[in-house]
Design an enzyme around this catalytic site. Structure first.
Site, PDB file in Angstrom:
ATOM      1  N   GLY A   1       4.951 -33.809   3.503  1.00  0.00           N
ATOM      2  CA  GLY A   1       4.298 -32.753   2.723  1.00  0.00           C
ATOM      3  C   GLY A   1       4.455 -33.014   1.233  1.00  0.00           C
ATOM      4  O   GLY A   1       4.627 -32.103   0.427  1.00  0.00           O
TER       5      GLY A   1
ATOM      6  N   GLY B   1       2.086 -31.317  -1.638  1.00  0.00           N
ATOM      7  CA  GLY B   1       2.069 -29.873  -1.857  1.00  0.00           C
ATOM      8  C   GLY B   1       2.632 -29.490  -3.216  1.00  0.00           C
ATOM      9  O   GLY B   1       3.021 -30.347  -4.017  1.00  0.00           O
ATOM     10  N   GLN B   2       2.690 -28.174  -3.459  1.00  0.00           N
ATOM     11  CA  GLN B   2       3.115 -27.666  -4.766  1.00  0.00           C
ATOM     12  C   GLN B   2       4.525 -28.143  -5.138  1.00  0.00           C
ATOM     13  O   GLN B   2       4.760 -28.597  -6.252  1.00  0.00           O
ATOM     14  CB  GLN B   2       3.069 -26.127  -4.765  1.00  0.00           C
ATOM     15  CG  GLN B   2       3.281 -25.518  -6.155  1.00  0.00           C
ATOM     16  CD  GLN B   2       3.444 -23.999  -6.114  1.00  0.00           C
ATOM     17  OE1 GLN B   2       3.687 -23.422  -5.065  1.00  0.00           O
ATOM     18  NE2 GLN B   2       3.333 -23.375  -7.265  1.00  0.00           N
TER      19      GLN B   2
ATOM     20  N   ASP C   1       1.919 -37.357   3.651  1.00  0.00           N
ATOM     21  CA  ASP C   1       1.183 -36.109   3.842  1.00  0.00           C
ATOM     22  C   ASP C   1       0.061 -36.386   4.829  1.00  0.00           C
ATOM     23  O   ASP C   1      -0.194 -37.550   5.164  1.00  0.00           O
ATOM     24  CB  ASP C   1       0.633 -35.580   2.512  1.00  0.00           C
ATOM     25  CG  ASP C   1       0.599 -34.045   2.472  1.00  0.00           C
ATOM     26  OD1 ASP C   1       0.041 -33.448   3.423  1.00  0.00           O
ATOM     27  OD2 ASP C   1       1.127 -33.460   1.509  1.00  0.00           O
ATOM     28  N   ILE C   2      -0.608 -35.322   5.268  1.00  0.00           N
ATOM     29  CA  ILE C   2      -1.655 -35.495   6.279  1.00  0.00           C
ATOM     30  C   ILE C   2      -2.904 -36.149   5.686  1.00  0.00           C
ATOM     31  O   ILE C   2      -3.667 -36.793   6.374  1.00  0.00           O
ATOM     32  CB  ILE C   2      -1.979 -34.148   6.971  1.00  0.00           C
ATOM     33  CG1 ILE C   2      -2.797 -34.381   8.239  1.00  0.00           C
ATOM     34  CG2 ILE C   2      -2.660 -33.170   6.008  1.00  0.00           C
ATOM     35  CD1 ILE C   2      -2.781 -33.236   9.224  1.00  0.00           C
ATOM     36  N   ARG C   3      -3.101 -35.976   4.363  1.00  0.00           N
ATOM     37  CA  ARG C   3      -4.201 -36.640   3.663  1.00  0.00           C
ATOM     38  C   ARG C   3      -3.727 -37.075   2.288  1.00  0.00           C
ATOM     39  O   ARG C   3      -2.703 -36.600   1.800  1.00  0.00           O
ATOM     40  CB  ARG C   3      -5.408 -35.687   3.484  1.00  0.00           C
ATOM     41  CG  ARG C   3      -6.103 -35.310   4.782  1.00  0.00           C
ATOM     42  CD  ARG C   3      -7.420 -34.562   4.528  1.00  0.00           C
ATOM     43  NE  ARG C   3      -7.237 -33.328   3.782  1.00  0.00           N
ATOM     44  CZ  ARG C   3      -6.829 -32.154   4.319  1.00  0.00           C
ATOM     45  NH1 ARG C   3      -6.565 -32.088   5.607  1.00  0.00           N
ATOM     46  NH2 ARG C   3      -6.713 -31.079   3.570  1.00  0.00           N
TER      47      ARG C   3
ATOM     48  N   ASN D   1       0.914 -36.925  10.197  1.00  0.00           N
ATOM     49  CA  ASN D   1       0.722 -35.554  10.663  1.00  0.00           C
ATOM     50  C   ASN D   1       2.099 -35.009  11.031  1.00  0.00           C
ATOM     51  O   ASN D   1       2.749 -35.520  11.947  1.00  0.00           O
ATOM     52  CB  ASN D   1      -0.209 -35.555  11.878  1.00  0.00           C
ATOM     53  CG  ASN D   1      -0.469 -34.153  12.415  1.00  0.00           C
ATOM     54  OD1 ASN D   1       0.122 -33.177  11.957  1.00  0.00           O
ATOM     55  ND2 ASN D   1      -1.348 -34.063  13.400  1.00  0.00           N
TER      56      ASN D   1
ATOM     57  N   TYR E   1       4.486 -16.056   8.077  1.00  0.00           N
ATOM     58  CA  TYR E   1       5.298 -17.028   7.320  1.00  0.00           C
ATOM     59  C   TYR E   1       6.781 -16.658   7.393  1.00  0.00           C
ATOM     60  O   TYR E   1       7.633 -17.502   7.682  1.00  0.00           O
ATOM     61  CB  TYR E   1       4.804 -17.041   5.875  1.00  0.00           C
ATOM     62  CG  TYR E   1       5.515 -18.000   4.958  1.00  0.00           C
ATOM     63  CD1 TYR E   1       5.496 -19.373   5.187  1.00  0.00           C
ATOM     64  CD2 TYR E   1       6.185 -17.536   3.822  1.00  0.00           C
ATOM     65  CE1 TYR E   1       6.129 -20.249   4.332  1.00  0.00           C
ATOM     66  CE2 TYR E   1       6.811 -18.417   2.957  1.00  0.00           C
ATOM     67  CZ  TYR E   1       6.791 -19.766   3.209  1.00  0.00           C
ATOM     68  OH  TYR E   1       7.428 -20.640   2.356  1.00  0.00           O
TER      69      TYR E   1
ATOM     70  N   LYS F   1       9.930 -18.682   9.075  1.00  0.00           N
ATOM     71  CA  LYS F   1      11.071 -19.111   8.253  1.00  0.00           C
ATOM     72  C   LYS F   1      12.387 -18.543   8.789  1.00  0.00           C
ATOM     73  O   LYS F   1      13.412 -19.228   8.794  1.00  0.00           O
ATOM     74  CB  LYS F   1      10.865 -18.706   6.784  1.00  0.00           C
ATOM     75  CG  LYS F   1       9.811 -19.549   6.063  1.00  0.00           C
ATOM     76  CD  LYS F   1      10.215 -21.024   5.982  1.00  0.00           C
ATOM     77  CE  LYS F   1       9.204 -21.881   5.246  1.00  0.00           C
ATOM     78  NZ  LYS F   1       9.533 -23.321   5.300  1.00  0.00           N
TER      79      LYS F   1
END
Length: 312
Positions: free
Chosen positions: A9, A12-13, A35-37, A53, A143, A147
């Site tokens: 990941g 991401g941010q 990451d996935i892309r 993935n 979410y 978590k």
């Protein structure tokens, strides 16, 4: 022998900035971003990058073996506002990616894991001010439920299988270098962009909605600090409370006005208001400060100045 790190990941941010920081510390070749892309060109072009993935155990295991990975930072997740729109996928991604990494560590293929939790683990019945480390946790979002379950599994894998997994409950995170990722606290990023481009901002939360927030620099510092701490300093294996500042949309708008006097803000609360109302207003992070020496650098004033300077 240098530490080999895999970030899942990485586009991401948080992953974007974490990747750059870890590469500056451990060396570019020792930090494998994935990451996935290929969603972030800086991350993809600045060092080793793999398309993976997070839901595919075999892909992750293959990367761990090929690159002889010691530590995994699992940053892939569907965030609060996005998760509400796709609950089944959010649960699948947020939980099974964690199981994959925990099981690789249980099998002795990884030495150490970082997995981010969130203030979303708390709910409407949690004490709102100075939310303690140990308290009522009845999350009301997809979410938050994922978590909270993740925290329990991290603790279980540590207690039963001796897995070295470390976690912090991130508050809302504010960054100039990456766009918002679909969280309820995203207004505090978007407001800076709109202040500079439009001189006005329509906020999706009410004016007095107070939430715990943190500048990304502090979040990255805390993430690396908890991973570098000696194992005997990590006393909590669910997730540590983490705090820096708490403010309302009114307060951040007032701070921006000091730099951009003509700035105005209006309020049109949407479905995210209910999510925000279920979260704490401020967090007690005494345990993190005591156990591994956490301390934040940025408050509302210094963060606002830094955000505007960078975005200009």
């Amino acid at each position: 022998m240098s530490t080999k790190i895999l970030i899942i990941g990485a586009c991401g941010q948080i992953g974007t900035e974490l990747t750059q920081k870890l590469r500056s510390i451990y060396g570019t070749e020792n930090v494998i971003a994935s990451d996935i892309r290929k969603l972030n060109i800086d991350v993809v072009n600045s060092g080793p990058f793999e398309v993976v993935n997070a839901l595919d155990f075999n892909q992750i295991e293959h990367l761990v073996e090929v690159h002889q990975i010691d530590e995994v930072y699992l940053m892939a997740a569907l965030l609060s506002a996005t998760a509400e729109k796709n609950p089944a996928f959010a649960w699948d991604l947020n939980m099974n990616s964690l199981f994959h990494v925990l099981n690789l560590a249980k099998a002795g293929k990884i030495k150490k894991i970082f997995w981010p939790s969130s203030i979303a683990v708390f709910g409407p019945t949690t004490p709102k001010e100075n939310t303690p480390q140990y308290t009522i946790m009845e999350p009301s979002t997809v979410y938050g439920i994922s978590k909270q379950a993740g925290e329990r599994w991290c603790e279980y894998y540590h207690n039963i299988f001796g897995v070295d997994v470390r976690s912090i409950r991130y508050p809302g995170l504010i960054s100039w270098s990456s766009p918002p990722g679909g969280g309820t606290t995203d207004y505090a990023v978007d407001i800076f962009h709109k202040a500079l481009s439009d001189k006005t901002y329509e906020c999706f939360l009410s004016s007095e909605t107070k939430m715990p927030m943190m500048y990304m620099d502090d979040a990255i510092a805390a993430t690396i600090q908890i991973m570098q701490a000696p194992a005997d300093q990590i006393k909590i294996h669910s997730a540590y409370n983490l705090a820096a500042m708490s403010f309302t949309p009114t307060e951040i708008a007032a701070e921006i006005k000091k730099h951009i006097p003509e700035f105005t803000i209006t309020y049109e609360p949407d479905f995210r208001q209910k999510i925000a109302d279920s979260w704490p207003a401020s967090i007690d992070d005494a345990e993190a400060r005591k156990d591994w020496g956490w301390k934040h650098e940025f408050d509302l004033e210094t963060m606002t100045t830094d955000m505007l300077e960078h975005l200009k």
